[in-house]
Motif scaffolding. Structure first.
Motif, PDB file in Angstrom:
ATOM      1  N   LEU A  38      24.909 -29.785  -2.553  1.00  0.00           N
ATOM      2  CA  LEU A  38      25.848 -30.298  -3.546  1.00  0.00           C
ATOM      3  C   LEU A  38      25.193 -31.320  -4.468  1.00  0.00           C
ATOM      4  CD1 LEU A  38      29.035 -30.891  -1.354  1.00  0.00           C
ATOM      5  CD2 LEU A  38      28.545 -28.945  -2.821  1.00  0.00           C
TER       6      LEU A  38
ATOM      7  N   ILE B  46      32.275 -22.206  -9.548  1.00  0.00           N
ATOM      8  CA  ILE B  46      32.065 -22.846  -8.244  1.00  0.00           C
ATOM      9  C   ILE B  46      30.811 -22.242  -7.607  1.00  0.00           C
ATOM     10  CG2 ILE B  46      33.024 -23.234  -5.939  1.00  0.00           C
ATOM     11  CD1 ILE B  46      35.812 -22.959  -7.174  1.00  0.00           C
TER      12      ILE B  46
ATOM     13  N   HIS C  41      27.356 -23.395  -2.339  1.00  0.00           N
ATOM     14  CA  HIS C  41      27.284 -24.581  -1.477  1.00  0.00           C
ATOM     15  C   HIS C  41      28.631 -25.313  -1.437  1.00  0.00           C
ATOM     16  CE1 HIS C  41      23.057 -24.312  -0.578  1.00  0.00           C
ATOM     17  NE2 HIS C  41      22.769 -24.201  -1.869  1.00  0.00           N
ATOM     18  N   SER C  42      29.262 -25.447  -2.588  1.00  0.00           N
ATOM     19  CA  SER C  42      30.575 -26.106  -2.645  1.00  0.00           C
ATOM     20  C   SER C  42      31.600 -25.313  -1.838  1.00  0.00           C
ATOM     21  CB  SER C  42      31.062 -26.226  -4.092  1.00  0.00           C
ATOM     22  OG  SER C  42      30.182 -26.998  -4.849  1.00  0.00           O
TER      23      SER C  42
END
Length: 192
Positions: A190, A68, A71-72
């Motif tokens: 993203l 991950i 930004h996510s």
């Protein structure tokens, strides 16, 4: 090179203060004190600070380990902040915990002070601010947490129920604005 920026420290400090919401948690703290007796303010503050600083450093590595990007996580964090703000503004409870058996480290240090919202916020802030400024803001907030824990009865008496409600709603609106800004700043990342 250390890039200490007082504007960043104040911004991050206010965000953490709003997320931790220690003043708004005074009714919970008073309730815990009534249930379990003495609350160890020093221990709760130190452990919460250590949890936050460790997570600030290992959180991003942990995320990359499971695939991950920051930004996510920041966008997901903005949703968590959004719902925390709604809880504060509307006076509702979206997330419910089990009743605590004691007030030593759990539930004061974790999850009341250094909970999921705080962890998410720390990693989200790391994508926008220098780490040294975040650490200073954490330490300043832990000092405030300690002061509030030590004098929670006096603060409760001074502000009264209505005063605590006003403080909680004010920080809820600030937190809502921060959630929107965090989402806007990271959602572009993203799609890059």
């Amino acid at each position: 090179m250390l890039e200490i920026d007082f504007k960043e420290i104040i911004t991050v400090g206010m965000v953490l203060f709003a997320v931790i919401d220690i003043v708004g948690s005074i009714p919970i703290i008073v309730n815990l004190r009534a249930k379990v007796g003495h609350i160890e303010s020093e221990k709760a503050s130190i452990v919460a600070g250590m949890i936050m600083i460790v997570f600030l450093f290992v959180g991003e590595g942990f995320l990359s380990l499971i695939g991950i990007d920051v930004h996510s996580f920041a966008v997901a964090g903005s949703f968590v902040l959004f719902f925390l703000a709604l809880e504060m503004i509307l006076g509702i409870r979206i997330y419910r915990d089990e009743e605590p058996g004691s007030a030593s480290i759990v539930p004061l240090a974790f999850p009341l002070i250094a909970g999921a919202g705080t962890m998410t916020t720390l990693l989200s802030l790391r994508s926008q601010f220098h780490t040294i400024n975040i650490i200073i803001a954490i330490l300043l907030n832990i000092i405030l947490v300690y002061i509030v824990l030590k004098s929670s009865k006096k603060i409760e008496t001074l502000l009264g129920e209505n005063g605590l409600g006003v403080v909680r709603k004010t920080f809820g609106v600030i937190l809502l604005a921060i959630a929107v800004k965090l989402f806007a700043a990271n959602v572009k990342g993203l799609f890059v």
